[in-house]
Design an enzyme around this catalytic site. Sequence first.
Site, PDB file in Angstrom:
ATOM      1  N   ASP A 182      40.139  49.922  39.962  1.00 56.56           N
ATOM      2  CA  ASP A 182      39.610  50.072  41.313  1.00 56.56           C
ATOM      3  C   ASP A 182      40.358  49.088  42.210  1.00 56.56           C
ATOM      4  O   ASP A 182      40.903  48.083  41.720  1.00 56.56           O
ATOM      5  CB  ASP A 182      38.110  49.779  41.289  1.00 56.56           C
TER       6      ASP A 182
ATOM      7  N   ASP B  17      39.330  47.798  45.901  1.00 55.42           N
ATOM      8  CA  ASP B  17      38.525  46.858  46.671  1.00 55.42           C
ATOM      9  C   ASP B  17      37.389  46.272  45.829  1.00 55.42           C
ATOM     10  O   ASP B  17      36.572  46.999  45.268  1.00 55.42           O
ATOM     11  CB  ASP B  17      37.958  47.538  47.912  1.00 55.42           C
TER      12      ASP B  17
END
Length: 216
Positions: free
Chosen positions: A46, A48
């Site tokens: 991922d 952020d």
Amino acid sequence: MATSAPLASGATAQSRPWLFASGARHRQIARTRPRAGPQPAGVLFDRDGTLIEDVPYNGDPARVRLMPGARSALDAVRAQGLPVGVVSNQSGVARGLITRAQVVSVQRRVEELLGPVDVWAVCPHGPGDRCACRKPAPGLVLAACARLGIDPRHAVVIGDIGSDMEAARAAGARGMLVPNEVTLDHEITAALETAPDLLSAVQRLLSRPAPPGGAP
């Protein structure tokens, strides 16, 4: 910086994720068979809250700040000859808050700080668009794995919230949760695997097979 990959036949730009990939690197990866043993065939992160600090709807490269251990974690994956991918929801595009060009500029800054990423799979849709790529749907994971030429069942997804783990599970991949201040208690409880930080997550997945009940 990587270039955008073409859409699959019959797909539309509105229904598909954005893919950014380096052709030469991916031709090399596509010829590589998943290795035997506990190691995965590729690691998807991922963006952020996992690789970089979560700045909502950020389109400014100057605001990119690395999460602790991010560079060491990616270097450890690359040292094993494994491809690195990023799977990221960017609903700010659908909301009109950021543009594709800004998404790309942030990606370039991330690569300046973390080194090359083999594939970026980005969902530009909003929560109400009912696309197949916005996490917790599996589309980003499946698209990234397809571009890398690896079986999703041999991939690992590392993220900081429940939707990352749900996307991994839906795609048949292994999920590793690295909680932070925004991770909810029930997301931690539901995760099959957790790690206290990013580097620990990578070290664990490179040395141990998936737990019972996890991805094959």
